[in-house]
Design a protein around this motif. Sequence first.
Motif, PDB file in Angstrom:
ATOM      1  N   SER A 136       6.076 -58.784 -43.363  1.00  0.00           N
ATOM      2  CA  SER A 136       4.666 -59.181 -43.387  1.00  0.00           C
ATOM      3  C   SER A 136       4.219 -59.817 -42.065  1.00  0.00           C
ATOM      4  N   GLN A 137       5.174 -60.156 -41.199  1.00  0.00           N
ATOM      5  CA  GLN A 137       4.838 -60.806 -39.923  1.00  0.00           C
ATOM      6  C   GLN A 137       4.631 -59.808 -38.789  1.00  0.00           C
ATOM      7  N   THR A 138       4.625 -58.537 -39.090  1.00  0.00           N
ATOM      8  CA  THR A 138       4.512 -57.536 -38.027  1.00  0.00           C
ATOM      9  C   THR A 138       3.166 -57.569 -37.314  1.00  0.00           C
ATOM     10  N   SER A 139       2.162 -58.214 -37.913  1.00  0.00           N
ATOM     11  CA  SER A 139       0.838 -58.263 -37.276  1.00  0.00           C
ATOM     12  C   SER A 139       0.896 -58.955 -35.916  1.00  0.00           C
ATOM     13  N   PHE A 140       1.728 -59.983 -35.807  1.00  0.00           N
ATOM     14  CA  PHE A 140       1.858 -60.668 -34.517  1.00  0.00           C
ATOM     15  C   PHE A 140       2.373 -59.704 -33.450  1.00  0.00           C
ATOM     16  N   PHE A 141       3.347 -58.911 -33.803  1.00  0.00           N
ATOM     17  CA  PHE A 141       3.934 -57.990 -32.836  1.00  0.00           C
ATOM     18  C   PHE A 141       2.973 -56.863 -32.484  1.00  0.00           C
ATOM     19  N   GLN A 142       2.187 -56.413 -33.463  1.00  0.00           N
ATOM     20  CA  GLN A 142       1.240 -55.340 -33.200  1.00  0.00           C
ATOM     21  C   GLN A 142       0.135 -55.798 -32.251  1.00  0.00           C
ATOM     22  N   VAL A 143      -0.335 -57.028 -32.416  1.00  0.00           N
ATOM     23  CA  VAL A 143      -1.384 -57.551 -31.531  1.00  0.00           C
ATOM     24  C   VAL A 143      -0.892 -57.617 -30.090  1.00  0.00           C
ATOM     25  N   LEU A 144       0.384 -57.943 -29.903  1.00  0.00           N
ATOM     26  CA  LEU A 144       0.941 -58.110 -28.560  1.00  0.00           C
ATOM     27  C   LEU A 144       1.629 -56.843 -28.050  1.00  0.00           C
ATOM     28  N   ASN A 145       1.476 -55.734 -28.792  1.00  0.00           N
ATOM     29  CA  ASN A 145       2.053 -54.447 -28.384  1.00  0.00           C
ATOM     30  C   ASN A 145       3.569 -54.526 -28.177  1.00  0.00           C
ATOM     31  N   ILE A 146       4.239 -55.168 -29.099  1.00  0.00           N
ATOM     32  CA  ILE A 146       5.698 -55.281 -29.029  1.00  0.00           C
ATOM     33  C   ILE A 146       6.301 -54.263 -29.994  1.00  0.00           C
ATOM     34  N   PRO A 147       7.102 -53.333 -29.499  1.00  0.00           N
ATOM     35  CA  PRO A 147       7.703 -52.310 -30.392  1.00  0.00           C
ATOM     36  C   PRO A 147       8.742 -52.924 -31.321  1.00  0.00           C
ATOM     37  N   THR A 148       8.596 -52.652 -32.612  1.00  0.00           N
ATOM     38  CA  THR A 148       9.516 -53.215 -33.609  1.00  0.00           C
ATOM     39  C   THR A 148       9.891 -52.159 -34.630  1.00  0.00           C
ATOM     40  N   ILE A 157      13.075 -56.443 -32.934  1.00  0.00           N
ATOM     41  CA  ILE A 157      12.450 -56.024 -31.674  1.00  0.00           C
ATOM     42  C   ILE A 157      13.355 -54.993 -31.013  1.00  0.00           C
ATOM     43  N   ILE A 158      12.764 -53.880 -30.596  1.00  0.00           N
ATOM     44  CA  ILE A 158      13.557 -52.761 -30.085  1.00  0.00           C
ATOM     45  C   ILE A 158      13.945 -52.970 -28.624  1.00  0.00           C
ATOM     46  N   THR A 159      12.983 -53.320 -27.785  1.00  0.00           N
ATOM     47  CA  THR A 159      13.235 -53.454 -26.345  1.00  0.00           C
ATOM     48  C   THR A 159      12.740 -54.817 -25.852  1.00  0.00           C
ATOM     49  N   PRO A 160      13.283 -55.323 -24.748  1.00  0.00           N
ATOM     50  CA  PRO A 160      12.780 -56.584 -24.198  1.00  0.00           C
ATOM     51  C   PRO A 160      11.344 -56.431 -23.720  1.00  0.00           C
ATOM     52  N   VAL A 161      10.554 -57.464 -23.966  1.00  0.00           N
ATOM     53  CA  VAL A 161       9.123 -57.407 -23.653  1.00  0.00           C
ATOM     54  C   VAL A 161       8.751 -58.629 -22.812  1.00  0.00           C
ATOM     55  N   GLU A 162       8.035 -58.378 -21.693  1.00  0.00           N
ATOM     56  CA  GLU A 162       7.518 -59.469 -20.874  1.00  0.00           C
ATOM     57  C   GLU A 162       6.240 -59.977 -21.540  1.00  0.00           C
ATOM     58  N   LEU A 163       6.362 -61.089 -22.243  1.00  0.00           N
ATOM     59  CA  LEU A 163       5.252 -61.587 -23.053  1.00  0.00           C
ATOM     60  C   LEU A 163       4.215 -62.316 -22.206  1.00  0.00           C
ATOM     61  N   ILE A 164       4.665 -63.168 -21.306  1.00  0.00           N
ATOM     62  CA  ILE A 164       3.769 -63.961 -20.464  1.00  0.00           C
ATOM     63  C   ILE A 164       4.261 -63.881 -19.027  1.00  0.00           C
ATOM     64  N   LYS A 165       3.348 -63.682 -18.104  1.00  0.00           N
ATOM     65  CA  LYS A 165       3.697 -63.650 -16.689  1.00  0.00           C
ATOM     66  C   LYS A 165       3.477 -65.028 -16.060  1.00  0.00           C
ATOM     67  N   LYS A 166       4.257 -65.294 -15.032  1.00  0.00           N
ATOM     68  CA  LYS A 166       4.130 -66.573 -14.329  1.00  0.00           C
ATOM     69  C   LYS A 166       2.717 -66.734 -13.774  1.00  0.00           C
ATOM     70  N   GLY A 167       2.120 -67.891 -14.040  1.00  0.00           N
ATOM     71  CA  GLY A 167       0.775 -68.176 -13.565  1.00  0.00           C
ATOM     72  C   GLY A 167      -0.325 -67.856 -14.568  1.00  0.00           C
TER      73      GLY A 167
END
Length: 322
Positions: A136-148, A157-167
């Motif tokens: 039921s928590q997949t909505s968070f991943f879908q909003v952030l385009n994280i493959p699951t 989580i299938i692959t590593p994802v750069e969630l936030i960039k420096k700055g």
Amino acid sequence: MVVKPTRAQKKTQYDKKLCRLLEEYSHVLIVGADNVGSNQLQSIRKGLRGDSIILMGKNTMMKRSIRIHSEKTGNSAVMNLLPQLVGNVGLIFTKGDLKEVKEEVAKYKVGAPARVGLIAPIDVIVPPGNTGLDPSQTSFFQVLNIPTKINKGTVEIITPVELIKKGDKVGSSEAALLSKLGIRPFSYGLIVVSVYDNGSVFDPEVLDLTEEDLLEKFLSGVSMVASLSLAVSFPTLAAAPHMLINAYKNLLAVAVATEYSFPQADEVKEFLKDPSKFAAAAAPAAGDESGGASAAAAPAEEEKAAEPEEESDGDMIMGLFD
């Protein structure tokens, strides 16, 4: 009943304390204190207790106290601290080794969650693997385009994802996801931004230089001075050996081209008149090098010489029975 000091009295006490520290200490580390809590600061004070003192305060108060100290003592060197008092900073007065104090301060870093609105000091990468969250928590991943994918009733989580960039600023979705995953991506502590040493102010990276680094930079500077001196024909200590060698080469060239000579040029002229002397001079060196090879080749030649003798004996024996 304890009477609380007034605001003016607090300022006077702060001025006296800062002026006293400036008189006693000649080494000061200017540190940034963003996102550092009181408990964390207290731990750092305990760790530095003995030869270092941390002083925090408003920048306007610190600047005011420094100016008062400079006027009273005539020590204008402390005024170099004023441009460094920008932002949320504090002062560490120390009598110890600056590099060791800097390393000690760096030990007291505390992990912190990603709060909404914070500027990310580093890149935040979510590693692949099982998150332990229900589907039921997949909505968070879908909003952030994280493959699951769903694996054994949990989100993976299938692959590593750069969630936030420096700055970048931390958004509400990123902060909520990291909180659910139990990831505390940031760490905060006192950061040395500049160093004050007997009136000189420099970057903290200078403290990390080793003797090898200093020697390398010194030799590089000497090389540049020598090159510049030779280019403009200006004598310096660094260029003197090169100038002497070049002058000797010029004199030698003049002596070879004319009848003028000097003891060092006579030998060169003799070699030029009789090139065979070059071969004679090179022969001993060549002989030494080839000596080992000839010695090794001698047994082989003896073996080759012995082979025909054996064949001739055989021929003689066969001839007896013909």
